[in-house]
Design an enzyme around this catalytic site. Structure first.
Site, mmCIF file in Angstrom:
data_model
loop_
_atom_site.group_PDB
_atom_site.id
_atom_site.type_symbol
_atom_site.label_atom_id
_atom_site.label_comp_id
_atom_site.label_asym_id
_atom_site.label_seq_id
_atom_site.Cartn_x
_atom_site.Cartn_y
_atom_site.Cartn_z
ATOM 1 N N GLU A 1 0.961 -1.440 -0.024
ATOM 2 C CA GLU A 1 -0.131 -0.071 0.382
ATOM 3 C C GLU A 1 0.630 1.498 -0.108
ATOM 4 O OE1 GLU A 1 -3.467 -1.781 2.831
ATOM 5 O OE2 GLU A 1 -2.927 0.018 3.075
ATOM 6 N N LYS B 1 -14.940 4.421 5.997
ATOM 7 C CA LYS B 1 -13.894 4.317 6.601
ATOM 8 C C LYS B 1 -13.886 5.191 7.626
ATOM 9 C CE LYS B 1 -10.462 2.106 5.051
ATOM 10 N NZ LYS B 1 -8.938 2.075 4.819
ATOM 11 N N GLU C 1 -8.896 9.289 6.090
ATOM 12 C CA GLU C 1 -9.527 7.614 5.692
ATOM 13 C C GLU C 1 -10.560 7.097 4.599
ATOM 14 O OE1 GLU C 1 -8.747 4.324 8.394
ATOM 15 O OE2 GLU C 1 -8.493 5.932 9.831
ATOM 16 N N GLU D 1 -13.642 5.349 0.059
ATOM 17 C CA GLU D 1 -15.121 4.862 0.871
ATOM 18 C C GLU D 1 -14.621 5.086 1.454
ATOM 19 O OE1 GLU D 1 -12.504 0.335 1.431
ATOM 20 O OE2 GLU D 1 -11.075 1.410 0.781
#
Length: 338
Positions: A258, A312, A318, A309
């Protein structure tokens, strides 16, 4: 003769650059407004993204990937680790999530993500290595251990003394957890996975050197003996390599599982900064042949993440690591993935 050698050298360099590792992208599904799995796979294909990381063995995603030849890193969630300390359960997992999909191009199995003795995930510490061993043995039983590599995804939070990188070590209470894992990887010629985030390094930097984090610094920023660093990504990756070497992992390759930058929600989290980071990271990966202390290797890297997203958290940032918005529009101009 000299001109022929020069020409040969240029040809070798050109071949190395054109053979650059393609960039992968993490396909998280923690949102309630995301495209269908089939649409996501089609988007990967249309954008020339040849590698994907998923965090759960989701049947619709695996079905959509069948026959595409997209290389896949499939995850075992932390919550499933304890179950897989049983060898029969590991065989069942491989049967259900690997063998059932013969047309999916599996490359890695990430057994756990960022398990840390100092965090809430400490409850999983004793399960990671046995689960890795059992999954590896289950693959060996069906002749796939040479094709599909088992590992676990670590992160920079496990390290101490990372600046300069030559002083990096695993934290004292991390060593007992990580050293047997590193030795298992070394013995079986398997890679380590590491999540590398210059964004979080930037947040923790008292000097707040944004250029160093975004690959835009002019010249050397950190001198480490005879080694110089002009970007934080290389420095963080080398810190992992140094710490790993101290516990028997000098020859264990690291795959960056990541790396990303948020576009909003916190300090330094802007569309301009995120776009700059992703673009420069991709260019860096295409043009480099290693890090300052680990020369001659390609840095296989998975960008985080495909989409914003919205489920999250708890930090607002996030929710905003996506390269694409949920309507499948690219958030940043000029990104090319191959």
């Amino acid at each position: 003769m000299a001109s022929k050698l020069l020409l040969l050298g240029l040809l070798v360099k050109l071949l190395m650059l054109t053979d650059a590792q393609p960039v992968g992208v993490c396909n998280g599904r923690n949102g309630d407004n995301l495209p269908s799995e089939q649409d996501v796979v089609t988007l990967f294909q249309n954008k020339g993204i040849s590698r994907m990381r998923i965090y759960d063995p989701l049947q619709p995603t695996l079905e959509a990937l069948g026959g595409t030849n997209i290389e896949l890193m499939i995850g075992v969630p932390n919550e499933a680790l304890q179950m897989l300390t049983n060898q029969n359960a590991a065989k069942t997992w491989v049967n259900d999530n690997i063998l059932r999909y013969p047309n999916v191009n599996f490359k890695y199995i990430a057994v756990g993500n960022e398990v840390d003795p100092n965090k809430e995930s400490s409850q999983y510490v004793n399960f990671v290595l046995p689960a890795m061993q059992n999954i590896h043995n289950a693959l060996k039983d069906v002749g796939l251990d040479g094709q599909i590599k088992v590992s676990t995804a670590t992160y920079t939070g496990l390290l101490d003394n990372t600046s300069p990188p030559s002083g990096s070590v695993f934290k004292g209470n991390v060593q007992g957890f990580i050293e047997p894992i590193v030795k298992f990887l070394a013995e079986n010629k398997l890679p380590m996975l590491a999540n590398i985030y210059p964004y979080f390094g930037y947040l923790g930097d008292p000097n707040k050197n944004l250029q160093y984090a975004l690959f835009t610094a002019q010249g050397t920023v950190v001198n480490d003996g005879s080694v110089q660093y002009s970007n934080l990504f290389d420095a963080m990756l080398d810190a992992h390599y140094v710490a790993q070497a101290r516990v028997g992992g000098e020859n264990v390759e690291i795959v960056v599982s990541e790396s990303g930058w948020p576009s909003e929600g916190g300090e330094g989290a802007t569309v301009d900064n995120a776009g700059t980071y992703y673009k420069n990271l991709i260019e860096h990966l295409k043009g480099t042949t290693g890090t300052p202390t680990k020369q001659g290797i390609r840095i296989e890297t998975y960008l985080f993440a495909m989409f914003d997203e919205n489920k999250k958290g708890p930090e607002e940032t996030e929710k905003h690591f996506g390269i694409f918005s949920p309507d499948q529009q690219l958030k940043y101009d000029g990104l090319s993935f191959n």
